[in-house]
Scaffold this motif. Structure first.
Motif, PDB file in Angstrom:
ATOM      1  N   LYS A 506       0.855  -1.187   0.000  1.00 44.31           N
ATOM      2  CA  LYS A 506       0.000   0.000   0.000  1.00 44.31           C
ATOM      3  C   LYS A 506       0.889   1.234   0.000  1.00 44.31           C
ATOM      4  O   LYS A 506       2.020   1.189   0.488  1.00 44.31           O
ATOM      5  CB  LYS A 506      -0.923   0.031   1.229  1.00 44.31           C
ATOM      6  CG  LYS A 506      -1.991  -1.048   1.249  1.00 44.31           C
ATOM      7  CD  LYS A 506      -2.871  -0.929   2.483  1.00 44.31           C
ATOM      8  CE  LYS A 506      -3.929  -2.034   2.493  1.00 44.31           C
ATOM      9  NZ  LYS A 506      -4.770  -1.968   3.715  1.00 44.31           N
ATOM     10  N   ILE A 507       0.363   2.323  -0.522  1.00 42.23           N
ATOM     11  CA  ILE A 507       1.087   3.593  -0.551  1.00 42.23           C
ATOM     12  C   ILE A 507       0.197   4.677   0.051  1.00 42.23           C
ATOM     13  O   ILE A 507      -0.982   4.800  -0.317  1.00 42.23           O
ATOM     14  CB  ILE A 507       1.472   4.001  -1.991  1.00 42.23           C
ATOM     15  CG1 ILE A 507       2.534   3.059  -2.565  1.00 42.23           C
ATOM     16  CG2 ILE A 507       1.966   5.446  -2.033  1.00 42.23           C
ATOM     17  CD1 ILE A 507       3.925   3.244  -2.007  1.00 42.23           C
ATOM     18  N   ILE A 508       0.760   5.446   0.988  1.00 39.22           N
ATOM     19  CA  ILE A 508       0.101   6.666   1.464  1.00 39.22           C
ATOM     20  C   ILE A 508       0.863   7.839   0.863  1.00 39.22           C
ATOM     21  O   ILE A 508       2.068   7.987   1.081  1.00 39.22           O
ATOM     22  CB  ILE A 508       0.106   6.766   2.999  1.00 39.22           C
ATOM     23  CG1 ILE A 508      -0.725   5.628   3.609  1.00 39.22           C
ATOM     24  CG2 ILE A 508      -0.439   8.117   3.450  1.00 39.22           C
ATOM     25  CD1 ILE A 508      -0.663   5.574   5.116  1.00 39.22           C
ATOM     26  N   HIS A 509       0.162   8.647   0.082  1.00 39.58           N
ATOM     27  CA  HIS A 509       0.779   9.786  -0.596  1.00 39.58           C
ATOM     28  C   HIS A 509       0.378  11.073   0.112  1.00 39.58           C
ATOM     29  O   HIS A 509      -0.813  11.425   0.155  1.00 39.58           O
ATOM     30  CB  HIS A 509       0.329   9.822  -2.060  1.00 39.58           C
ATOM     31  CG  HIS A 509       0.983  10.912  -2.853  1.00 39.58           C
ATOM     32  ND1 HIS A 509       0.370  11.539  -3.912  1.00 39.58           N
ATOM     33  CD2 HIS A 509       2.215  11.479  -2.740  1.00 39.58           C
ATOM     34  CE1 HIS A 509       1.180  12.448  -4.416  1.00 39.58           C
ATOM     35  NE2 HIS A 509       2.302  12.429  -3.723  1.00 39.58           N
ATOM     36  N   ASP A 519      -3.898   1.185  -2.911  1.00 39.58           N
ATOM     37  CA  ASP A 519      -3.518  -0.229  -2.862  1.00 39.58           C
ATOM     38  C   ASP A 519      -2.421  -0.500  -3.889  1.00 39.58           C
ATOM     39  O   ASP A 519      -2.438   0.057  -4.986  1.00 39.58           O
ATOM     40  CB  ASP A 519      -4.719  -1.123  -3.154  1.00 39.58           C
ATOM     41  CG  ASP A 519      -5.689  -1.183  -1.980  1.00 39.58           C
ATOM     42  OD1 ASP A 519      -5.214  -1.121  -0.834  1.00 39.58           O
ATOM     43  OD2 ASP A 519      -6.908  -1.265  -2.219  1.00 39.58           O
ATOM     44  N   GLY A 520      -1.484  -1.386  -3.523  1.00 39.00           N
ATOM     45  CA  GLY A 520      -0.425  -1.755  -4.455  1.00 39.00           C
ATOM     46  C   GLY A 520       0.903  -1.107  -4.106  1.00 39.00           C
ATOM     47  O   GLY A 520       0.995  -0.268  -3.204  1.00 39.00           O
ATOM     48  N   ASN A 521       1.959  -1.506  -4.836  1.00 41.74           N
ATOM     49  CA  ASN A 521       3.286  -0.966  -4.581  1.00 41.74           C
ATOM     50  C   ASN A 521       3.462   0.372  -5.295  1.00 41.74           C
ATOM     51  O   ASN A 521       2.502   0.947  -5.818  1.00 41.74           O
ATOM     52  CB  ASN A 521       4.363  -1.969  -4.996  1.00 41.74           C
ATOM     53  CG  ASN A 521       4.283  -2.316  -6.480  1.00 41.74           C
ATOM     54  OD1 ASN A 521       3.621  -1.648  -7.268  1.00 41.74           O
ATOM     55  ND2 ASN A 521       4.975  -3.388  -6.852  1.00 41.74           N
ATOM     56  N   TYR A 522       4.725   0.872  -5.343  1.00 40.50           N
ATOM     57  CA  TYR A 522       4.943   2.199  -5.910  1.00 40.50           C
ATOM     58  C   TYR A 522       4.606   2.247  -7.395  1.00 40.50           C
ATOM     59  O   TYR A 522       3.986   3.219  -7.867  1.00 40.50           O
ATOM     60  CB  TYR A 522       6.395   2.638  -5.694  1.00 40.50           C
ATOM     61  CG  TYR A 522       6.676   3.973  -6.340  1.00 40.50           C
ATOM     62  CD1 TYR A 522       6.256   5.155  -5.740  1.00 40.50           C
ATOM     63  CD2 TYR A 522       7.296   4.047  -7.585  1.00 40.50           C
ATOM     64  CE1 TYR A 522       6.459   6.383  -6.352  1.00 40.50           C
ATOM     65  CE2 TYR A 522       7.507   5.274  -8.202  1.00 40.50           C
ATOM     66  CZ  TYR A 522       7.088   6.435  -7.581  1.00 40.50           C
ATOM     67  OH  TYR A 522       7.291   7.646  -8.197  1.00 40.50           O
ATOM     68  N   SER A 523       5.003   1.231  -8.161  1.00 41.55           N
ATOM     69  CA  SER A 523       4.722   1.237  -9.598  1.00 41.55           C
ATOM     70  C   SER A 523       3.218   1.276  -9.868  1.00 41.55           C
ATOM     71  O   SER A 523       2.750   1.968 -10.777  1.00 41.55           O
ATOM     72  CB  SER A 523       5.337   0.002 -10.268  1.00 41.55           C
ATOM     73  OG  SER A 523       6.743   0.076 -10.266  1.00 41.55           O
ATOM     74  N   ARG A 524       2.458   0.532  -9.058  1.00 39.82           N
ATOM     75  CA  ARG A 524       1.000   0.541  -9.202  1.00 39.82           C
ATOM     76  C   ARG A 524       0.450   1.929  -8.867  1.00 39.82           C
ATOM     77  O   ARG A 524      -0.451   2.436  -9.555  1.00 39.82           O
ATOM     78  CB  ARG A 524       0.375  -0.512  -8.293  1.00 39.82           C
ATOM     79  CG  ARG A 524      -1.134  -0.613  -8.403  1.00 39.82           C
ATOM     80  CD  ARG A 524      -1.563  -1.048  -9.782  1.00 39.82           C
ATOM     81  NE  ARG A 524      -3.021  -1.113  -9.885  1.00 39.82           N
ATOM     82  CZ  ARG A 524      -3.700  -0.700 -10.935  1.00 39.82           C
ATOM     83  NH1 ARG A 524      -3.072  -0.195 -11.975  1.00 39.82           N
ATOM     84  NH2 ARG A 524      -5.015  -0.795 -10.955  1.00 39.82           N
TER      85      ARG A 524
END
Length: 627
Positions: A506-509, A519-524
């Protein structure tokens, strides 16, 4: 054009040989990644190329056309220069020429008939234009903004900047310079992802030779096409970029090991023949083989110094499913807002990356999560049975005045030396390494000591702020593997895109003071953001009075929400008690106990009054209009 050559150079430091009879050449326009484990001497080699460190043997030649700009890993104070002036001083020739032109212009306003000075002004302006002087200020602005500095910081004195900002300022100065050979030592360590991508693109545009020390695989893949690996006091050269290097390195190691084993078997066979036949009928043959054996060039044993640490992360046990709640949190610094209305939830087993540009509030938010900063509004709640471990990017928990093993003794004073040595070996410290003073270690080695302190005791929620800074490739790979296998929860601030792709789900921006969960990694995440509609422009900055009014309103809203939650819980508790009291009145076992029944009835009447009061309070709170 060849810029630098080195012939059979050797460099020793005390009882350690850093380089032994090493030769190389750097050509104009080459883009070289310099890699190797922490402490092997990469910075030493850069300083030798730059002429800032001597060699014990051999010779280094620099062509007359070679102009070297060197970005050191750590810098001292820059005194009272402003950010803009410090970067512009990279072209002191243009700064001085511009000053002279202005002086001449002022002089000629009062003395317009001075033809000699008028001709001098014209000559200077032509030379200034030839050196791209009229475009230089725009270049300085482009570089500073690309590296994350806003224009309102250009006039700030550098002595007031943080260490990371000073390093970015040093990088900006180097990029604005006129060197045709750039030596960059960990240039991305203090950059956010946006600035790292900008630097990648900027370096691609330059017609300059570049030697980069970095362990950021995505950055190296985008900016270099050759790899120098420092290993065993030698340099091995690879072509084809960082990905090809990682593949070919394995192939070379396997081939070297095969050749070594084959030669050892052959030597053993010959030695056995000599032992059996030196005094027998085949003496002459044995003597011939002995001469042959003495002329064999022995292959070195396969190197083992590339082995990385074997980091392990132990969970302290299963936590409750809900690990962390962040509800409408507001954080400020020095009276200025940092983040607003941040809300997200983490659950057991989540592996989350926290990203955002420098100054967006990532580290501030982490410190709020561990209780070092109190939110000005909103709630932060940890779930039950949560053991938190926190990695600080400033390594502030590290004691540099004592040895490596002493740092672990501070964590567990009751442990014996053998236990601590065994634990430190997992992080690449063995033998006398554990007795080294921390202040003498490289940046990556200090990071590994800090990781050892952090992971000594098990935890089921790990919070990390830039844990890969300075770590070499083997250590990063070991940390990636440890986090992938870890069965707890982790929240990680990082600008290493490759690392984020490998570890997080997961990514919190953080952007414009707000947070959004993907949801997902950085590329996603990048795919989603790229495909989405353009982000709205940043909000106009509020005036001080507007912000204070907004801030007070936010606190009232948070208090109201908290009071509603508390009232609802008290109402639920009271209704639950009413149910228990009603059941007790109907219980046949106490039907003849009139005193007990009267006490229960009195308590039931009191609780009914409380329920009515809670309902009235809840209705009033929910009807409150804060707008």
């Amino acid at each position: 054009m060849t810029l630098v050559t080195a012939e059979n150079i050797t460099r020793r430091f005390r009882d350690q040989t850093i380089l032994e009879r090493v030769s190389f050449a750097i050509q104009q326009g080459e883009r070289i990644a310099l890699v190797g484990r922490n402490g092997i001497g990469k910075t030493t080699l850069l300083e030798i190329i730059a002429g800032r460190q001597s060699i014990d043997e051999g010779v280094v030649n620099r062509s007359r056309e070679c102009r070297i700009d060197y970005l050191e890993q750590e810098k001292g104070e820059y005194f009272d220069q402003t950010l803009h002036d410090f970067v512009a001083d990279a072209r002191a020739d243009l700064v001085e020429m511009h000053r002279t032109i202005e002086e001449l212009q002022h002089y000629l306003e009062e003395n317009p008939s001075d033809r000699a000075q008028l001709e001098r002004l014209g000559t200077l302006q032509q030379e200034f234009e030839r050196r791209d002087g009229f475009d230089f200020d725009a270049l300085v602005t482009r570089v500073l903004e690309g590296l994350g500095f806003s224009r309102d910081r250009f006039g700030s004195r550098l002595r007031n900047f943080s260490g990371g900002e000073k390093n970015r300022a040093g990088l900006a100065r180097l990029l604005a310079g006129q060197g045709n050979l750039l030596l960059l030592d960990e240039p991305t360590n203090h950059l956010d992802i946006d600035s790292t991508v900008w630097l990648e693109n900027y370096l691609k545009e330059l017609d300059k030779a570049v030697v980069i020390v970095s362990h950021d695989r995505a950055f190296l893949g985008a900016t270099t096409d050759r790899v120098w690996e420092m290993t065993g006091a030698r340099i091995e050269t690879y072509t084809g970029g960082i990905e090809r290097y990682l593949e070919e390195r394995v192939e070379r190691r396997e081939q070297a090991a095969h050749r070594y084993r084959h030669q050892q078997e052959e030597i053993e066979r010959i030695e056995e023949f000599i032992r059996r036949n030196m005094a027998g009928q085949k003496t002459r043959q044995a003597q011939s083989k002995l001469k042959y054996l003495s002329r064999i060039k022995r292959l070195p044993a396969p190197r083992t110094d590339e082995r990385g640490p074997s980091i392990t992360m132990r969970s302290s046990g299963r936590s409750h499913a809900h690990v962390l709640s962040v509800e409408d949190v507001y954080l400020d610094y020095g009276g200025e807002p940092v983040v607003e209305e941040v809300a997200f939830h983490l659950y057991r087993g989540d592996k989350v990356g926290l990203i955002g540009h420098n100054g967006s509030g990532k580290s501030t938010l982490l410190k709020a999560l561990i209780g070092e900063i109190v939110p000005s509004a909103g709630l932060i709640r940890l779930g039950n049975n949560i053991d938190v471990a926190y990695f600080d990017q400033e390594l502030s928990y590290l004691d540099e005045n004592v040895t490596v093993i002493d740092n672990l003794w501070q964590v567990d004073p009751t442990a014996d030396a053998e236990t601590l040595r065994s634990f430190l070996a997992r992080f690449g410290f063995s033998g006398d390494d554990v007795l080294k003073k921390v202040s003498a270690l490289s940046g990556g080695e200090k990071t590994k000591v800090c990781l050892a302190r952090l992971l000594y005791y098990p935890a089921n929620f790990i919070i990390m702020d830039e844990p890969t800074n300075h770590l070499d490739l083997p250590a990063r790979e070991a940390l990636e593997t440890a986090l992938q296998r870890y069965d707890g929860t982790c929240l990680i601030v990082s600008h290493d895109r490759y690392f984020l792709d490998k570890v997080v789900d997961k990514i919190i921006h953080l952007n414009h003071r707000r947070a959004r969960l993907y949801d997902g990694n950085y590329s996603r995440f990048l795919e989603k953001v790229t495909a989405a509609a353009p982000l709205p422009p940043p909000k106009e900055e509020k005036s001080r009075d507007d912000y204070l009014a907004f801030h007070e309103k936010s606190k009232r809203r948070a208090r109201l929400k908290k009071n509603i939650t508390i009232t609802r819980q008290r109402l639920a508790d009271a209704e639950e008690e009413l149910g228990r009291l009603a059941a007790e009145l109907e219980a046949p076992s106490r039907a003849d106990d009139w005193e007990h029944l009267k006490a229960v009835m009195d308590r039931k009447a009191a609780v009914e009054e409380e329920v009515l009061a809670f309902i009235e309070t809840l209705e009033r709170l929910e009807a409150t209009d804060l707008d």
